[in-house]
Design a protein around this motif. Structure first.
Motif, PDB file in Angstrom:
ATOM      1  N   LYS A 100       0.830  -1.211   0.000  1.00  0.00           N
ATOM      2  CA  LYS A 100       0.000   0.000   0.000  1.00  0.00           C
ATOM      3  C   LYS A 100       0.861   1.258   0.000  1.00  0.00           C
ATOM      4  N   GLU A 101       1.898   1.248   0.804  1.00  0.00           N
ATOM      5  CA  GLU A 101       2.803   2.400   0.877  1.00  0.00           C
ATOM      6  C   GLU A 101       3.470   2.649  -0.474  1.00  0.00           C
ATOM      7  N   ARG A 102       3.904   1.580  -1.131  1.00  0.00           N
ATOM      8  CA  ARG A 102       4.588   1.719  -2.420  1.00  0.00           C
ATOM      9  C   ARG A 102       3.651   2.172  -3.534  1.00  0.00           C
ATOM     10  N   ILE A 103       2.426   1.643  -3.561  1.00  0.00           N
ATOM     11  CA  ILE A 103       1.523   2.093  -4.632  1.00  0.00           C
ATOM     12  C   ILE A 103       1.107   3.536  -4.416  1.00  0.00           C
ATOM     13  N   ASN A 104       1.046   3.961  -3.168  1.00  0.00           N
ATOM     14  CA  ASN A 104       0.660   5.342  -2.897  1.00  0.00           C
ATOM     15  C   ASN A 104       1.750   6.353  -3.252  1.00  0.00           C
ATOM     16  N   LYS A 105       2.933   5.873  -3.630  1.00  0.00           N
ATOM     17  CA  LYS A 105       3.987   6.754  -4.134  1.00  0.00           C
ATOM     18  C   LYS A 105       3.816   7.002  -5.632  1.00  0.00           C
ATOM     19  N   LEU A 106       2.931   6.221  -6.273  1.00  0.00           N
ATOM     20  CA  LEU A 106       2.663   6.402  -7.698  1.00  0.00           C
ATOM     21  C   LEU A 106       1.728   7.598  -7.899  1.00  0.00           C
ATOM     22  N   ASP A 107       1.719   8.128  -9.112  1.00  0.00           N
ATOM     23  CA  ASP A 107       0.846   9.247  -9.464  1.00  0.00           C
ATOM     24  C   ASP A 107      -0.569   8.712  -9.702  1.00  0.00           C
TER      25      ASP A 107
END
Length: 128
Positions: A72-79
């Motif tokens: 979740k943390e990593r996908i939330n770094k995407l635009d």
């Protein structure tokens, strides 16, 4: 009775696929996936394990393993405004990832129907 349950499950599957299409998500063939990525330079994520990723992945894909604690943390770094292209091996994990992306506010998601299995079956290469 078994036929009724089977019919119900098939109907639910079609409704689910239809709902997925209507909410900013596309489930597309390998050729469509490739064509759309060429037109729209979105964000390509491979949700398989790191070992699977290393054995061969679509060029320029970023490995964000679905079952890692920091998914979740990593996908939330995407635009969230850019298209996200997502795939796995056969389609199960990418469908889960699509749901997680939608819950986290992503507006346009393209899922590879059949995953890397379908990609390879279509004669498209994976990068090692």
């Amino acid at each position: 009775m078994k036929k009724a349950i089977y019919l119900l499950l098939v109907t639910l599957a079609f409704i689910s696929c239809d709902a997925q299409q209507k909410k900013g998500t596309e489930l597309v063939s390998p050729q469509q996936f490739s064509d759309e990525m060429l037109k729209d330079k979105g964000q390509l994520i491979d949700v398989r394990t790191p070992k699977e990723y290393k054995s061969g992945h679509i060029e320029n894909a970023v490995n964000i393993h679905l079952y890692d604690q920091d998914f979740k943390e990593r996908i939330n770094k995407l635009d969230k405004q850019k298209t996200v292209y997502v795939y796995c091996k056969a389609g199960g994990r990418s469908a889960e990832a699509v749901e997680a992306l939608k819950i986290n506010g992503f507006t346009h998601i393209v899922e590879l129907d059949g995953g890397t299995d379908a990609w390879s079956d279509a004669g498209m290469s994976l990068k090692k």
